[in-house]
Write a protein that holds these residues in place. Structure first.
Motif, PDB file in Angstrom:
ATOM      1  N   PRO A 255       1.005  -1.151   0.073  1.00 17.03           N
ATOM      2  CA  PRO A 255       0.119   0.182   0.169  1.00 17.03           C
ATOM      3  C   PRO A 255       0.863   1.319  -0.071  1.00 17.03           C
ATOM      4  CG  PRO A 255       0.107  -0.945   2.182  1.00 17.03           C
ATOM      5  CD  PRO A 255       0.681  -1.779   1.278  1.00 17.03           C
ATOM      6  N   ALA A 256       2.151   1.341   0.533  1.00 16.45           N
ATOM      7  CA  ALA A 256       3.000   2.325   0.405  1.00 16.45           C
ATOM      8  C   ALA A 256       4.370   1.944   0.526  1.00 16.45           C
ATOM      9  CB  ALA A 256       2.373   3.343   1.823  1.00 16.45           C
ATOM     10  N   ILE A 257       5.389   2.896   0.177  1.00 16.40           N
ATOM     11  CA  ILE A 257       6.537   2.977   0.012  1.00 16.40           C
ATOM     12  C   ILE A 257       7.375   3.804   0.791  1.00 16.40           C
ATOM     13  CG2 ILE A 257       6.593   1.386  -1.844  1.00 16.40           C
ATOM     14  CD1 ILE A 257       7.741   3.451  -3.625  1.00 16.40           C
ATOM     15  N   PHE A 258       8.678   3.959   1.016  1.00 22.88           N
ATOM     16  CA  PHE A 258       9.177   4.885   2.060  1.00 22.88           C
ATOM     17  C   PHE A 258      10.397   5.306   1.652  1.00 22.88           C
ATOM     18  CE2 PHE A 258       6.704   1.736   4.185  1.00 22.88           C
ATOM     19  CZ  PHE A 258       5.976   2.406   5.413  1.00 22.88           C
ATOM     20  N   ALA A 259      10.552   6.958   1.790  1.00 25.38           N
ATOM     21  CA  ALA A 259      11.757   7.428   1.364  1.00 25.38           C
ATOM     22  C   ALA A 259      12.551   7.604   2.760  1.00 25.38           C
ATOM     23  CB  ALA A 259      11.470   8.976   1.046  1.00 25.38           C
ATOM     24  N   LYS A 269      10.184   8.493  -5.097  1.00 26.34           N
ATOM     25  CA  LYS A 269       9.056   9.132  -5.799  1.00 26.34           C
ATOM     26  C   LYS A 269       8.370   8.643  -6.934  1.00 26.34           C
ATOM     27  CE  LYS A 269       9.211  13.499  -3.332  1.00 26.34           C
ATOM     28  NZ  LYS A 269       9.364  14.956  -3.345  1.00 26.34           N
ATOM     29  N   THR A 270       9.746   8.739  -8.049  1.00 26.45           N
ATOM     30  CA  THR A 270       9.374   7.849  -9.287  1.00 26.45           C
ATOM     31  C   THR A 270       9.088   6.426  -9.158  1.00 26.45           C
ATOM     32  OG1 THR A 270      11.151   9.274 -10.363  1.00 26.45           O
ATOM     33  CG2 THR A 270      10.343   7.468 -11.581  1.00 26.45           C
ATOM     34  N   VAL A 271       9.321   5.714  -8.524  1.00 26.41           N
ATOM     35  CA  VAL A 271       9.082   4.255  -8.145  1.00 26.41           C
ATOM     36  C   VAL A 271       7.589   4.217  -7.874  1.00 26.41           C
ATOM     37  CG1 VAL A 271       9.453   2.285  -6.874  1.00 26.41           C
ATOM     38  CG2 VAL A 271      11.317   3.431  -7.615  1.00 26.41           C
ATOM     39  N   ALA A 272       7.306   5.045  -6.698  1.00 30.97           N
ATOM     40  CA  ALA A 272       5.821   5.262  -6.375  1.00 30.97           C
ATOM     41  C   ALA A 272       4.946   5.372  -7.516  1.00 30.97           C
ATOM     42  CB  ALA A 272       5.706   6.037  -5.288  1.00 30.97           C
ATOM     43  N   GLN A 273       5.307   6.242  -8.121  1.00 26.76           N
ATOM     44  CA  GLN A 273       4.422   7.053  -9.421  1.00 26.76           C
ATOM     45  C   GLN A 273       4.527   5.625 -10.390  1.00 26.76           C
ATOM     46  OE1 GLN A 273       6.433  10.236 -10.816  1.00 26.76           O
ATOM     47  NE2 GLN A 273       5.547  11.647  -9.014  1.00 26.76           N
ATOM     48  N   GLU A 274       5.614   5.126 -10.756  1.00 23.94           N
ATOM     49  CA  GLU A 274       5.357   3.687 -11.609  1.00 23.94           C
ATOM     50  C   GLU A 274       4.481   2.751 -11.274  1.00 23.94           C
ATOM     51  OE1 GLU A 274       6.879   3.084 -14.518  1.00 23.94           O
ATOM     52  OE2 GLU A 274       8.079   5.087 -14.718  1.00 23.94           O
ATOM     53  N   ALA A 275       4.621   2.396  -9.672  1.00 27.11           N
ATOM     54  CA  ALA A 275       3.869   1.376  -9.012  1.00 27.11           C
ATOM     55  C   ALA A 275       2.375   1.774  -8.705  1.00 27.11           C
ATOM     56  CB  ALA A 275       4.721   0.741  -7.832  1.00 27.11           C
ATOM     57  N   LYS A 278       1.062   5.047  -2.724  1.00 21.75           N
ATOM     58  CA  LYS A 278       1.516   6.187  -2.189  1.00 21.75           C
ATOM     59  C   LYS A 278       2.930   6.144  -1.952  1.00 21.75           C
ATOM     60  CE  LYS A 278      -0.158   5.281   2.351  1.00 21.75           C
ATOM     61  NZ  LYS A 278      -1.235   5.838   3.313  1.00 21.75           N
ATOM     62  N   LEU A 279       3.647   7.476  -1.453  1.00 23.56           N
ATOM     63  CA  LEU A 279       4.738   7.556  -0.622  1.00 23.56           C
ATOM     64  C   LEU A 279       4.550   7.870   0.627  1.00 23.56           C
ATOM     65  CD1 LEU A 279       7.894   7.446  -1.121  1.00 23.56           C
ATOM     66  CD2 LEU A 279       7.778   9.748  -1.586  1.00 23.56           C
ATOM     67  N   ALA A 280       4.893   7.229   1.534  1.00 25.14           N
ATOM     68  CA  ALA A 280       4.606   7.559   3.071  1.00 25.14           C
ATOM     69  C   ALA A 280       4.980   8.910   3.285  1.00 25.14           C
ATOM     70  CB  ALA A 280       5.153   6.711   3.935  1.00 25.14           C
ATOM     71  N   PRO A 281       4.033   9.729   3.863  1.00 28.67           N
ATOM     72  CA  PRO A 281       4.133  11.113   4.229  1.00 28.67           C
ATOM     73  C   PRO A 281       5.591  11.494   5.230  1.00 28.67           C
ATOM     74  CG  PRO A 281       2.435  10.305   5.448  1.00 28.67           C
ATOM     75  CD  PRO A 281       2.815   9.355   4.327  1.00 28.67           C
ATOM     76  N   GLU A 312       1.053   3.234  10.320  1.00 29.88           N
ATOM     77  CA  GLU A 312       0.153   4.047   9.698  1.00 29.88           C
ATOM     78  C   GLU A 312       0.040   4.015   8.260  1.00 29.88           C
ATOM     79  OE1 GLU A 312      -0.288   7.618  13.435  1.00 29.88           O
ATOM     80  OE2 GLU A 312       0.931   8.014  11.591  1.00 29.88           O
ATOM     81  N   SER A 313       1.394   3.785   7.618  1.00 27.77           N
ATOM     82  CA  SER A 313       1.165   3.949   6.036  1.00 27.77           C
ATOM     83  C   SER A 313       0.758   2.438   5.743  1.00 27.77           C
ATOM     84  CB  SER A 313       2.728   4.162   5.608  1.00 27.77           C
ATOM     85  OG  SER A 313       2.848   5.783   5.841  1.00 27.77           O
ATOM     86  N   LEU A 314       1.134   1.372   6.455  1.00 25.92           N
ATOM     87  CA  LEU A 314       0.708   0.035   5.855  1.00 25.92           C
ATOM     88  C   LEU A 314      -0.415  -0.377   6.443  1.00 25.92           C
ATOM     89  CD1 LEU A 314       4.403  -1.677   5.886  1.00 25.92           C
ATOM     90  CD2 LEU A 314       3.108  -0.504   4.084  1.00 25.92           C
TER      91      LEU A 314
END
Length: 335
Positions: A255-259, A269-275, A278-281, A312-314
């Motif tokens: 559901p989310a990935i992390f910087a 961020k590019t990976v999140a867009q491709e997949a 959401k990118l965790a806030p 929270e992100s997962l």
């Protein structure tokens, strides 16, 4: 950095006496007020710690009984850090150098070996039996041992013992300080497990910028689905690497990935867009604690902040971490 200063006052009755005493007082202040990290003027042992995590732990254990210099500043990346002249000066003045080891800080290790340093050098992270990773066809030890709070306790015990050996007259303070920190980490260890268990089991998957969370994931029941780069942040991912990771994320239903705070987030961020996820806030603290005043400005707080972001992100339910006074002194159960 620990700084110690002293202030004194004098009230003589005669002017001449006042002049003499004020003169002596000013001279005395010149000597004592320069007692700062690495000065050794007060005869406290000089200790140097490389990473911000080690600096934080050493400061809490050593307290006012040591002069402590931290090489890396919050937010600095130890993998690519290039030492400056003041680092060499600090190392040369040190009585004890605490570094992570397992090649986490290659530039500093190289400097230590080349600078003719006479201080005892101790690799705190290497008291942990390492997990491995693949690097150019060979197995290498993963240096990010602090991700598991149980490993943090082992590191605290190692730092404590090194300080006792360096300054045995301060043994009681070192032991008391270390025990308080150990008790806090014992609670933290159990709390993290409880928080991760609130995440739906099919969503306990972690995708980060670089491979710094293997110990955390193993300790607390997460699966590493993938990372953009490997252990070292010097690596540059290719377009194919980005695509492959995005495909793996889609397939896993993450559901989310992390910087991470120490790495430019543009590519993840590019990976999140491709997949299409959401990118965790909240970025994760990986190789460094945060700046003073941030959510992760200590070792304990960085683990708390990371857990909050992950839960929270997962899709889990986060409950704030609170330290209970008078923790029973027990050892962590072996996993």
């Amino acid at each position: 950095m620990l700084v110690s200063t002293q202030s004194q006052g004098r009230k003589p009755g005669l002017l001449a006496t006042a002049v003499i005493i004020v003169g002596l007082w000013i001279g005395g202040c010149d000597a004592t007020s320069t007692n700062q990290t690495g000065s050794g003027i007060d005869d406290k042992p000089n200790v140097v710690a490389t990473s911000t995590i080690l600096t934080d732990l050493t400061a809490k254990i050593g307290g006012d009984e040591i002069d402590l210099t931290g090489i890396l500043q919050p937010g600095a990346d130890p993998h690519v850090y290039e030492p400056v002249p003041t680092d060499s000066q600090a190392l040369e003045k040190a009585d004890l150098i605490l570094y992570n080891g397992y090649n986490l800080e290659p530039g500093i290790i190289k400097l230590m070996n080349a600078a003719g340093v006479n201080a005892k050098q101790f690799a705190v992270g290497e008291v942990i039996t390492p997990l491995d990773f693949d690097y150019q066809g060979r197995r290498e030890p993963d240096p990010h041992v602090w991700g598991d709070a149980g490993n943090g306790i082992i590191m605290i015990e190692a730092i404590r013992d090194q300080l006792i050996e360096l300054s045995p007259e301060d043994v009681e303070e070192f032991r008391e300080n270390a025990q308080r920190l150990i008790q806090e980490l014992q609670q933290l260890d159990g709390w993290i497990t409880e928080q991760i268990e609130t995440i739906p089991s099919n969503q306990r998957r972690l995708v980060t910028t670089h491979d710094a969370f293997q110990y955390y994931a193993r300790a607390y029941g997460l699966q590493i689905t993938g990372t953009l780069i490997g252990i070292s942040t010097e690596e540059q991912p290719s377009a194919q690497t980005v695509k492959n990771l995005a495909d793996a994320i889609k397939g896993a239903g993450v559901p989310a990935i992390f910087a991470e705070t120490t790495i430019n987030p543009a590519l993840i961020k590019t990976v999140a867009q491709e997949a299409g996820v959401k990118l965790a806030p909240e970025e994760l603290y990986s190789d460094s604690i945060g700046a003073v005043g941030s959510e992760g400005d200590s070792y304990v707080k960085m683990l708390v902040a990371n857990t909050k972001s992950i839960v929270e992100s997962l899709g889990g339910k986060y409950t704030a971490f609170e330290v209970t006074p008078q923790v029973q002194e027990t050892s962590l159960l072996k996993r």
